[in-house]
Motif scaffolding. Structure first.
Motif, PDB file in Angstrom:
ATOM      1  N   GLN A  38      41.762 -16.562  20.569  1.00 43.53           N
ATOM      2  CA  GLN A  38      40.780 -17.638  20.720  1.00 43.53           C
ATOM      3  C   GLN A  38      39.903 -17.752  19.471  1.00 43.53           C
ATOM      4  O   GLN A  38      39.658 -18.851  18.958  1.00 43.53           O
ATOM      5  CB  GLN A  38      39.894 -17.333  21.939  1.00 43.53           C
ATOM      6  CG  GLN A  38      38.661 -18.208  22.046  1.00 43.53           C
ATOM      7  CD  GLN A  38      37.547 -17.584  22.892  1.00 43.53           C
ATOM      8  OE1 GLN A  38      37.542 -16.390  23.176  1.00 43.53           O
ATOM      9  NE2 GLN A  38      36.605 -18.408  23.301  1.00 43.53           N
ATOM     10  N   ALA A  39      39.426 -16.607  18.988  1.00 42.54           N
ATOM     11  CA  ALA A  39      38.535 -16.625  17.831  1.00 42.54           C
ATOM     12  C   ALA A  39      39.285 -17.098  16.586  1.00 42.54           C
ATOM     13  O   ALA A  39      38.744 -17.832  15.759  1.00 42.54           O
ATOM     14  CB  ALA A  39      37.932 -15.240  17.609  1.00 42.54           C
ATOM     15  N   LYS A  40      40.552 -16.719  16.457  1.00 47.98           N
ATOM     16  CA  LYS A  40      41.344 -17.189  15.318  1.00 47.98           C
ATOM     17  C   LYS A  40      41.498 -18.704  15.363  1.00 47.98           C
ATOM     18  O   LYS A  40      41.480 -19.377  14.342  1.00 47.98           O
ATOM     19  CB  LYS A  40      42.750 -16.580  15.329  1.00 47.98           C
ATOM     20  CG  LYS A  40      42.788 -15.125  14.939  1.00 47.98           C
ATOM     21  CD  LYS A  40      44.221 -14.623  14.943  1.00 47.98           C
ATOM     22  CE  LYS A  40      44.316 -13.163  14.586  1.00 47.98           C
ATOM     23  NZ  LYS A  40      43.870 -12.867  13.194  1.00 47.98           N
ATOM     24  N   PRO A  68      41.104 -13.234  23.715  1.00 43.87           N
ATOM     25  CA  PRO A  68      39.884 -13.585  22.975  1.00 43.87           C
ATOM     26  C   PRO A  68      40.046 -13.444  21.461  1.00 43.87           C
ATOM     27  O   PRO A  68      39.417 -14.169  20.684  1.00 43.87           O
ATOM     28  CB  PRO A  68      38.824 -12.629  23.517  1.00 43.87           C
ATOM     29  CG  PRO A  68      39.542 -11.575  24.271  1.00 43.87           C
ATOM     30  CD  PRO A  68      40.867 -12.139  24.670  1.00 43.87           C
ATOM     31  N   ARG A  69      40.893 -12.497  21.057  1.00 42.20           N
ATOM     32  CA  ARG A  69      41.143 -12.324  19.628  1.00 42.20           C
ATOM     33  C   ARG A  69      41.827 -13.589  19.086  1.00 42.20           C
ATOM     34  O   ARG A  69      41.471 -14.122  18.034  1.00 42.20           O
ATOM     35  CB  ARG A  69      42.040 -11.092  19.458  1.00 42.20           C
ATOM     36  CG  ARG A  69      42.226 -10.627  18.076  1.00 42.20           C
ATOM     37  CD  ARG A  69      41.216  -9.560  17.695  1.00 42.20           C
ATOM     38  NE  ARG A  69      41.134  -9.498  16.249  1.00 42.20           N
ATOM     39  CZ  ARG A  69      40.579  -8.510  15.562  1.00 42.20           C
ATOM     40  NH1 ARG A  69      40.029  -7.484  16.173  1.00 42.20           N
ATOM     41  NH2 ARG A  69      40.531  -8.546  14.246  1.00 42.20           N
ATOM     42  N   GLN A 104      39.565 -20.756  17.113  1.00 42.97           N
ATOM     43  CA  GLN A 104      38.270 -21.426  17.328  1.00 42.97           C
ATOM     44  C   GLN A 104      38.344 -22.413  18.490  1.00 42.97           C
ATOM     45  O   GLN A 104      37.912 -23.564  18.397  1.00 42.97           O
ATOM     46  CB  GLN A 104      37.829 -22.172  16.068  1.00 42.97           C
ATOM     47  CG  GLN A 104      37.677 -21.295  14.865  1.00 42.97           C
ATOM     48  CD  GLN A 104      36.234 -20.864  14.645  1.00 42.97           C
ATOM     49  OE1 GLN A 104      35.305 -21.478  15.146  1.00 42.97           O
ATOM     50  NE2 GLN A 104      36.056 -19.796  13.920  1.00 42.97           N
ATOM     51  N   THR A 105      38.904 -21.928  19.604  1.00 49.61           N
ATOM     52  CA  THR A 105      38.973 -22.783  20.780  1.00 49.61           C
ATOM     53  C   THR A 105      38.318 -22.079  21.958  1.00 49.61           C
ATOM     54  O   THR A 105      37.764 -20.986  21.809  1.00 49.61           O
ATOM     55  CB  THR A 105      40.441 -23.169  21.072  1.00 49.61           C
ATOM     56  OG1 THR A 105      40.469 -24.110  22.135  1.00 49.61           O
ATOM     57  CG2 THR A 105      41.284 -21.963  21.446  1.00 49.61           C
ATOM     58  N   GLY A 106      38.377 -22.715  23.143  1.00 49.48           N
ATOM     59  CA  GLY A 106      37.728 -22.139  24.318  1.00 49.48           C
ATOM     60  C   GLY A 106      38.679 -21.263  25.111  1.00 49.48           C
ATOM     61  O   GLY A 106      39.891 -21.469  25.098  1.00 49.48           O
ATOM     62  N   LEU A 107      38.130 -20.274  25.798  1.00 49.12           N
ATOM     63  CA  LEU A 107      38.922 -19.382  26.650  1.00 49.12           C
ATOM     64  C   LEU A 107      38.127 -19.122  27.918  1.00 49.12           C
ATOM     65  O   LEU A 107      36.967 -18.734  27.850  1.00 49.12           O
ATOM     66  CB  LEU A 107      39.190 -18.064  25.920  1.00 49.12           C
ATOM     67  CG  LEU A 107      39.850 -16.928  26.709  1.00 49.12           C
ATOM     68  CD1 LEU A 107      41.261 -17.297  27.151  1.00 49.12           C
ATOM     69  CD2 LEU A 107      39.890 -15.647  25.875  1.00 49.12           C
ATOM     70  N   LEU A 112      43.835  -9.376  23.964  1.00 45.89           N
ATOM     71  CA  LEU A 112      44.555 -10.235  23.025  1.00 45.89           C
ATOM     72  C   LEU A 112      44.041 -11.681  23.026  1.00 45.89           C
ATOM     73  O   LEU A 112      43.846 -12.289  21.966  1.00 45.89           O
ATOM     74  CB  LEU A 112      46.019 -10.200  23.483  1.00 45.89           C
ATOM     75  CG  LEU A 112      47.092 -10.854  22.684  1.00 45.89           C
ATOM     76  CD1 LEU A 112      47.031 -10.352  21.270  1.00 45.89           C
ATOM     77  CD2 LEU A 112      48.452 -10.490  23.310  1.00 45.89           C
TER      78      LEU A 112
END
Ligand SMILES: Cc1cc2nc3c(=O)[nH]c(=O)nc-3n(C[C@H](O)[C@H](O)[C@H](O)COP(=O)(O)OP(=O)(O)OC[C@H]3O[C@@H](n4cnc5c(N)ncnc54)[C@H](O)[C@@H]3O)c2cc1C
Ligand SMILES: Cc1cc2nc3c(=O)[nH]c(=O)nc-3n(C[C@H](O)[C@H](O)[C@H](O)COP(=O)(O)OP(=O)(O)OC[C@H]3O[C@@H](n4cnc5c(N)ncnc54)[C@H](O)[C@@H]3O)c2cc1C
Lengths: 329, 261
Positions: A110-112, A107-108, A114-117, A105
């Motif tokens: 995170q991509a929405k 990383p999904r 556009q931040t760092g994880l 969940l």
């Protein structure tokens, strides 16, 4: 007045139980960010009451989305709901357990956003509003500090059982529970759950055990193993082993402690005939009290032991069994 | 079915050392190999192709040296290989890596399924698969431990702790592979040789029509600011009496005092 920064924790649950890592993260967030607002974010079905479990650990706020669609929900849909909440409220950081779900969940999301994880953290601390994330790499052989200086929220998944969950005093139980019941999210392609099956696991897994008796090659003969099993019964403990012992079919990776096995966090850990290799030690850094038994006074395991016995492991375990029997009689 | 398998090249060993003075990673002598989980991803793609037909394309982002993992994918039986290599890609974190790979999958076009390893054994994040899925707007099945193709389409199993979920996944989709998924076996010398005879296509940022602000260091929100040796706790050890009975008595008293027994 500027807004108080918020640390969010995703309140993962399964089978109507809060994932233990969530409670550990609530306690950790309070410890590292006493002036921030610690918020547990819960997505649950209308008939669930999981906010009560969370409240006992004293987050400043519980944000609960309670809707019937959440009875069965795909990771992708949960990510969409969280995206809405984040965009509306702009938390400083957002923490997840590094569980199978958290690692799907986060990383999904995170991509929405556009931040760092940062993945699988073993420690977290704040420098003002910057979250410093300490994580292992190369199979725990190095540690690195990762930051996300510009984008928000700062996101991390945190390895289960890395921090202790501490319930708060009755007067600090969370009172601020906000419930949302009317969120909508677009329909997107997602998987459908055809079937769910609970795979029976041993009564308490090693990772959750409060007491563990761990055996290494210095206590691997059948007589020592039998003595250790008596000891685990007397102590109400779980049995753990080092990797070499998993060659023996009676032990599996689920019994193995260390980098390629389980990370454990018991209150009391006996290490019998274990040399203390780095790959083993990384799995026990959260053990509270360590008793080491080894015939070699130079063994590395003594470096992390609170109590040390230099001598034969079987003789020690036998004596301990007798003493416990006498005590309980 | 058109299947892409993303391959990461990782160091041959995880026994990396820190330079005691500079605290940098000592990378010398670290030969590359394919990320072990990615071999299971390739095998899963080949198994599906054997069942339904189609094409398996292996894709890797990295320096030219990453050719090695692509050759291994070809040797296993992939039909073709694409290397994404450009200065602009250097220093990518998972977000930038995911963006770059998703642009390549768009450019390949009409892809039904993209396979990834559950995580890479070096940086160990497991984030790239779900990020690519998000950028493509596809569903994801992470940690697949079983995969079957039926009349109804793709079905897979994943473990969430004690819970095993059987999921139906509409295509196109992203799947991340675990070790339990299959057994890729060993390569024969003739397969390895064949792998070295195939051409490898190379694309750069222009080929991908990528937004330069989302690539490499510029497109990476995270910063690795320090690398450290792992810490082990050092506590003063209280040594017990060398006689087992006496030692046990001493220990039980101490543990009871700490409320541990
Ligand atoms: C990539 C990788 C991952 C690994 N992951 C793990 C992991 O997850 N977990 C893990 O445990 N290991 C792991 N290892 C292996 C690790 O490096 C060590 O080899 C292993 O931990 C050693 O196990 P041991 O302490 O039982 O055995 P040994 O190192 O052989 O130690 C046995 C000890 O028993 C003592 N001894 C002998 N006889 C007696 C006696 N009669 N009474 C008391 N003491 C006695 C000896 O003095 C010695 O210290 C990994 C290795 C690699 C390379
Ligand atoms: C010490 C260290 C720690 C790091 N920690 C983080 C972190 O916490 N967060 C972060 O955002 N970045 C981190 N990075 C950067 C990260 O390593 C890179 O972004 C890398 O490109 C992605 O690797 P991964 O190991 O995270 O991949 P994973 O997400 O673990 O890999 C999963 C799968 O994605 C595919 N894949 C991954 N990379 C490629 C590639 N280059 N080409 C083709 N397929 C690929 C493979 O199928 C692989 O099995 C770190 C880097 C280092 C050196």
């Amino acid at each position: 007045m500027t807004k108080i920064p918020e640390v969010w924790i995703f309140a993962e649950h399964q089978q109507n139980q809060i994932e233990p890592t969530v409670l550990q993260l609530i306690s950790k967030a309070q410890a590292i960010a006493p002036t921030f607002k610690v918020v547990a974010v819960l997505l649950e079905a209308p008939d669930q009451q999981l906010e009560q479990t969370l409240a006992a650990y004293g987050p400043d706020q519980i944000l609960a989305v309670k809707q019937s669609q959440l009875e069965q929900v795909a990771d992708v849909e949960q990510a969409m709901i969280l995206q809405q909440l984040v965009q509306a409220r702009q938390p400083n950081s957002f923490l997840f357990g590094a569980t199978a779900l958290g690692r799907s969940l986060a990383p999904r999301l995170q991509a929405k956003l556009q931040t760092g994880l940062t993945a699988d953290c073993l420690d977290l601390y704040f420098e003002d509003e910057l979250l410093v994330q300490v994580k292992p790499s190369y199979g725990d052989n190095i540690m690195c500090e990762i930051t996300c200086p510009e984008r928000r929220p700062q996101m991390a998944t945190v390895r289960p059982n890395t921090f202790a969950a501490v319930p708060v005093e009755a007067d600090q139980v969370c009172q601020e529970i906000e419930v949302l019941t009317d969120l909508t999210w677009p329909k997107v392609a997602h998987f459908d759950i055809l079937n769910e099956q609970v795979i029976p696991t041993p009564p308490a897994s090693l990772a959750q055990a409060d007491r563990i008796v761990a055996l290494g090659r210095g206590a691997a003969d059948p007589a020592s193993v039998a003595t250790a099993r008596q000891l685990t019964a007397a102590l109400n403990a779980q049995l753990g082993v080092t990797r070499p012992l998993t060659d023996d079919p009676q032990f599996a990776v689920s019994n193995q402690i260390g980098q390629s096995g389980q990370t454990v966090a018991p209150e009391l850990l006996f290490c019998c005939g274990i040399s203390g290799a780095v790959q083993f030690l990384t799995g026990i850094t959260q053990a509270q009290t360590v008793v080491a038994i080894n015939s070699d006074a130079q063994a590395a395991i003594f470096g992390v032991a609170d109590y040390g016995f230099v001598g034969d492991a079987k003789a020690f375990m036998t004596a301990l069994n007798h003493a416990l029997l006498a005590k309980n009689a | 079915m058109k299947i892409v398998v993303c391959l990461k090249q990782v160091p041959e060993t995880n026994q990396v050392k820190l330079d005691p003075v500079t605290h940098n990673l000592i990378r010398q002598g670290l030969a590359g190999r394919i990320n072990p989980f990615d071999r299971h991803a390739v095998q899963a793609a080949l198994d599906l192709k054997a069942q339904v037909g189609g094409e398996v394309i292996v894709l890797s982002m990295g320096p030219n040296d990453n050719e090695y993992c692509l050759r291994e994918g070809l040797a296993m039986g992939a039909d073709r290989a694409i290397l994404l290599s450009a200065r602009a890609f250097a220093g990518s974190d998972t977000l930038a890596t995911g963006y770059t790979l998703s642009q390549a999958i768009r450019k390949i076009g009409a892809v039904d399924l993209a396979f990834f390893g559950r995580q890479a054994v070096d940086a160990d994040t497991g984030q790239v698969g779900p990020i690519v899925a998000e950028f493509l707007g596809w569903p994801q099945l992470t940690l697949a431990s079983q995969l079957t193709w039926t009349d109804q389409g793709l079905q897979g199993v994943r473990r969430l702790g004690a819970l095993a979920q059987t999921l139906a996944v509409p295509l196109p989709a992203v799947v991340t592979a675990t070790r339990e998924l299959n057994d890729p076996g060993y390569l024969q010398p003739r397969q390895i040789k064949a792998g070295f005879q195939q051409p490898i296509l190379t694309w750069n940022e222009v080929d991908l029509e990528a937004d330069p602000a989302r690539l490499g260091v510029a497109g990476s929100p995270t910063v690795v600011r320090k690398i450290l040796a792992p810490q082990t706790k050092t506590v003063p050890t209280q040594y017990l009496n060398p006689d087992p009975q006496a030692a046990v008595a001493e220990l039980l008293t101490a543990l009871q005092a700490k409320n541990l027994l």
